[in-house]
Design an enzyme around this catalytic site. Structure first.
Site, PDB file in Angstrom:
ATOM      1  N   SER A 145       6.520  -5.566  -2.622  1.00 41.07           N
ATOM      2  CA  SER A 145       7.563  -6.124  -1.760  1.00 41.07           C
ATOM      3  C   SER A 145       6.922  -6.938  -0.653  1.00 41.07           C
ATOM      4  O   SER A 145       5.816  -6.630  -0.195  1.00 41.07           O
ATOM      5  CB  SER A 145       8.394  -4.995  -1.142  1.00 41.07           C
ATOM      6  OG  SER A 145       9.243  -5.527  -0.148  1.00 41.07           O
ATOM      7  N   TYR A 158       8.990   2.606   3.971  1.00 42.47           N
ATOM      8  CA  TYR A 158       9.064   1.903   2.678  1.00 42.47           C
ATOM      9  C   TYR A 158       7.980   0.819   2.617  1.00 42.47           C
ATOM     10  O   TYR A 158       7.222   0.708   1.639  1.00 42.47           O
ATOM     11  CB  TYR A 158      10.454   1.279   2.547  1.00 42.47           C
ATOM     12  CG  TYR A 158      10.643   0.354   1.376  1.00 42.47           C
ATOM     13  CD1 TYR A 158      10.896   0.855   0.100  1.00 42.47           C
ATOM     14  CD2 TYR A 158      10.599  -1.040   1.545  1.00 42.47           C
ATOM     15  CE1 TYR A 158      11.088  -0.009  -0.972  1.00 42.47           C
ATOM     16  CE2 TYR A 158      10.792  -1.903   0.476  1.00 42.47           C
ATOM     17  CZ  TYR A 158      11.031  -1.383  -0.777  1.00 42.47           C
ATOM     18  OH  TYR A 158      11.224  -2.237  -1.829  1.00 42.47           O
TER      19      TYR A 158
END
Lengths: 252, 465
Positions: A145, A158
């Protein structure tokens, strides 16, 4: 077998419930993908992907497996190998955003997020990498990501876990040199999906289908890193140079 | 058990340098060692490999054993009375030519490179510029020795094992390992070719000239400028020729008329594989090649190398395509479907896929190989760089054009054909399968190409379509 344009005939998806995974499977089905093993923590989470795969002409087998069950990973690898023969491609799409609010983050929550986004996928990634090396080749596609490129306060647990997975995948790629196994790391920015529903889209947002198209194009050119959209790479490279006093004040 | 056979692991790819997989490589030194390898296979299958000039994944086996045949490289016997040569399968055409040319013989068929093995040439049933006249190499194989998982067979043309011979000719190594062959040769007086060259302004002009003239020549081919578009689409340089008789040489050269010493003056093998073939350079090279060709020239005496193997002058030229490598798309369509050639060129232009090398040829009658590529009509070969956006989908679209016209793509060049089209393109596939099942009932022989196209079982039980 993967063909010389990189297109797989078989695949294993870790995190098969992901909308991005579903879009990637549909895109690969337009090329050579014919059989897939879908894994996820519950059968219900995989139903929509299995249906989409079947609709696209791909024979899908569902295997319920929670990646944080690291003891079960070798059995999963064996099972996938038995079903598919040659495993051409492994797509690691497992993960969840969770929370970054300090008042909600107790120790258990942090550890669970780290497990779901890093420890579990990392263990599975290495296990499948060894299997692919033993069969003489294949491709690992890892959904990292943009959030892991420079971790920000809005999703720091995250983001940090994705940063870890991204780093692991980079090192693994180098460790696999000469084995015939390639690694493609995918770094999407904000993707409009269930994971981000209710959130205001960040700039340069994309859809799961955009990510899928970028993944297929990345496989075709055997890319080491795929940014989605491609312009996100240079933008984040520049943002990474910001002093932290400015970085922490950025919106979102 | 196999003392003397090296068995290291290697990452192997085809000439296109893409899709490499890892295999155990064994380099047997005798036909007995080949037979032994097939009796005790391990891993995911065994496939022979010659000089690695198949463009795609035909001579590699992920997780299996690749039999490197280059240790079997003897020219056993030239029978001058019969005009035949008995040669081991790992011998290159170059080595064979070095042995037979000075004695006045030429190979019956040569592809565009002399760096192929005899076994590889049979496995791909290669064709050359003389296909319209002489057919493919399978038509000139008098006999061969084939090591299969069920034993070693000697196969004679016209003999009782004709079906196995036909399954092996063009069978991509999936019926066994050819260990030696006896080939019929062409007697020649010189190592030169008398060449006529002409330029064609567009594709219609090129095809019309080929139809009108190629019956007059033993060898004929057209190089197309595949980067030319619009009204210049398909502009070409046609070269046609035949072996030069002694009197075609200048008197001073007649004493060394059969001398043959090919060299590769440039070698990219030691340089890093960097993509130097960009569209601009490709366009410039094609433009220069077209411009330097004479409008019309007859009777030029050229060396065999210049006429048949010009690209061999640059060693490891495949590295010019860089890290991602390239693929060659070669198809054939029936004589009345020549329009497909134009549509393919136009489609590549539309999809912005550049081709740096394009060769057009008219095939004559088909051979008897079950999976042999040549059949009467037009064949176009296009070198295409991998990594061009949308290439995979574009080639799938070309497959549809070719299949709809009753054509096929060449497996020796292939690395990506849609498996579902194989049976339509190769109508004798069922014959081939039944012969293969007979000599290899347990599916020992398998290549990446075979697994990908469902020609052999990759162990999952799901690959055969």
């Amino acid at each position: 077998m993967n063909d010389v344009t990189g297109m797989p005939q078989t695949a294993v998806v870790l995190g098969g419930g992901s909308e991005i995974a579903r879009a990637v499977l549909v895109a690969l089905a337009r090329h050579r993908l014919r059989r897939v093993v879908l894994t996820g923590p519950t059968a219900a989470s995989l139903e929509a992907t299995a249906a989409a795969a079947a609709h696209a002409g791909v024979e899908a087998e569902v295997v319920v497996h929670d990646l944080t069950d690291v003891a079960g990973i070798d059995a999963l690898v064996r099972q996938a190998g038995d079903r598919l023969g040659t495993i051409d491609l492994v797509l690691v799409a497992a993960g969840r955003l969770g929370t970054a609010r300090l008042d909600e983050l107790d120790a258990t929550t942090v550890a669970a997020l780290a497990g779901a986004n890093f420890a579990g996928p990392a263990a599975a990634l290495v296990a499948f990498a060894k299997a692919l090396a033993a069969q003489g080749g294949g491709r690992l596609v890892v959904l990292s990501s943009a959030a892991g490129y420079r971790v920000r306060k809005a999703n720091f647990v995250y983001g940090a876990a994705k940063a870890g997975l991204d780093g692991l995948a980079q090192g693994l790629r180098d460790a696999l040199e000469g084995t015939g196994v390639g690694v493609t790391i995918v770094r999407p920015g904000f993707v409009r999906s269930r994971m981000t529903s209710g959130m205001a889209p960040a700039p340069m947002a994309s859809d799961p289908e955009d990510v899928a198209a970028a993944v297929v194009a990345g496989i075709e050119r055997r890319a080491e890193v795929v940014w989605v959209p491609s312009t996100l790479g240079p933008v984040l490279f520049a943002l990474r140079l910001l002093p932290s006093s400015l970085w922490r004040r950025l919106p979102g | 058990m196999l003392s003397g056979v090296d068995a290291p692991q290697s990452l192997l790819a085809g000439w296109g340098r893409a899709g490499a997989t890892r295999a155990t490589v064994s380099r047997p030194r005798s036909p007995d060692e080949v037979a032994e390898l097939l009796r005790s296979p391990g891993g995911s299958g065994v496939i022979p490999r010659g000089l690695g000039r198949a463009y795609g994944d035909a001579a590699q086996r992920s997780g299996g054993t690749v039999v490197d045949c280059t240790g079997l490289d003897r020219v056993v016997e030239l029978d001058e009375a019969a005009g035949t040569v008995r040669v081991e399968a790992g011998c290159s055409l170059e080595a064979l030519l070095r042995a037979i040319l000075p004695r006045g013989y030429f190979v019956p068929v040569t592809p565009g490179t002399r760096h192929v093995s005899v076994g590889g040439a049979i496995a791909a049933d290669v064709h050359g510029k003389n296909h319209h006249r002489d057919g493919s190499i399978g038509a000139h194989v008098r006999s061969m020795v084939l090591a299969t998982p069920t034993g070693v067979r000697r196969l004679d043309a016209g003999g009782e094992d004709g079906a196995l011979l036909d399954a092996t000719t063009g069978g991509m190594g999936l019926t066994g390992v050819v260990t030696e062959a006896t080939l019929e040769l062409i007697p020649v007086e010189t190592a030169s070719i008398v060449v006529d060259t002409e330029r064609a302004v567009d594709l219609d002009d090129c095809m019309a000239r080929m139809v009108a003239r190629d019956a007059d020549y033993r060898y004929s081919v057209a190089w197309l400028d595949a980067l030319a578009t619009g009204r210049r689409l398909g502009r070409a340089v046609l070269t046609s020729g035949d072996h030069a008789p002694l009197e075609a040489l200048e008197p001073g050269r007649r004493e060394r008329a059969l001398a043959y010493a090919p060299r590769a003056p440039i070698d990219l093998g030691r340089l890093p594989a960097v993509r130097v073939l960009a569209p601009s350079l490709g366009a410039a090279l094609n433009e220069a090649w077209y411009r330097k060709a004479p409008l019309e020239r007859t009777g030029e005496v050229q060396s065999l190398t210049a006429f048949f193997h010009p690209l061999d002058g640059v060693g490891a030229w495949n590295r010019a395509y860089g890290r991602l490598g390239f693929t060659q798309y070669q198809f054939v369509v029936p004589p009345d479907a020549g329009e497909v050639v134009r549509r393919v060129l136009e489609h590549l232009t539309r999809r912005r896929v550049p081709s740096y090398l394009a060769v057009l040829k008219r095939f004559g009658a088909a051979g008897s190989g079950h999976l042999s590529f040549p059949s009467p009509g037009w064949t176009l070969a296009l070198d295409l760089p991998l990594g061009v956006p949308g290439l995979a989908a574009t080639l799938d679209e070309l497959d549809e054009l070719v299949a709809a016209a009753g054509g096929r793509v060449y497996l020796a060049k292939d690395g990506r054909l849609r498996p579902e089209l194989l049976a339509a393109m190769y109508p004798r596939l069922a014959d081939w399968r039944s012969v293969r099942d007979g000599v290899d009932p347990h599916g020992v022989l398998c290549s990446d190409l075979g697994a990908r196209l469902g020609l052999c079982d990759d162990g999952s039980g799901g690959s055969r379509r």
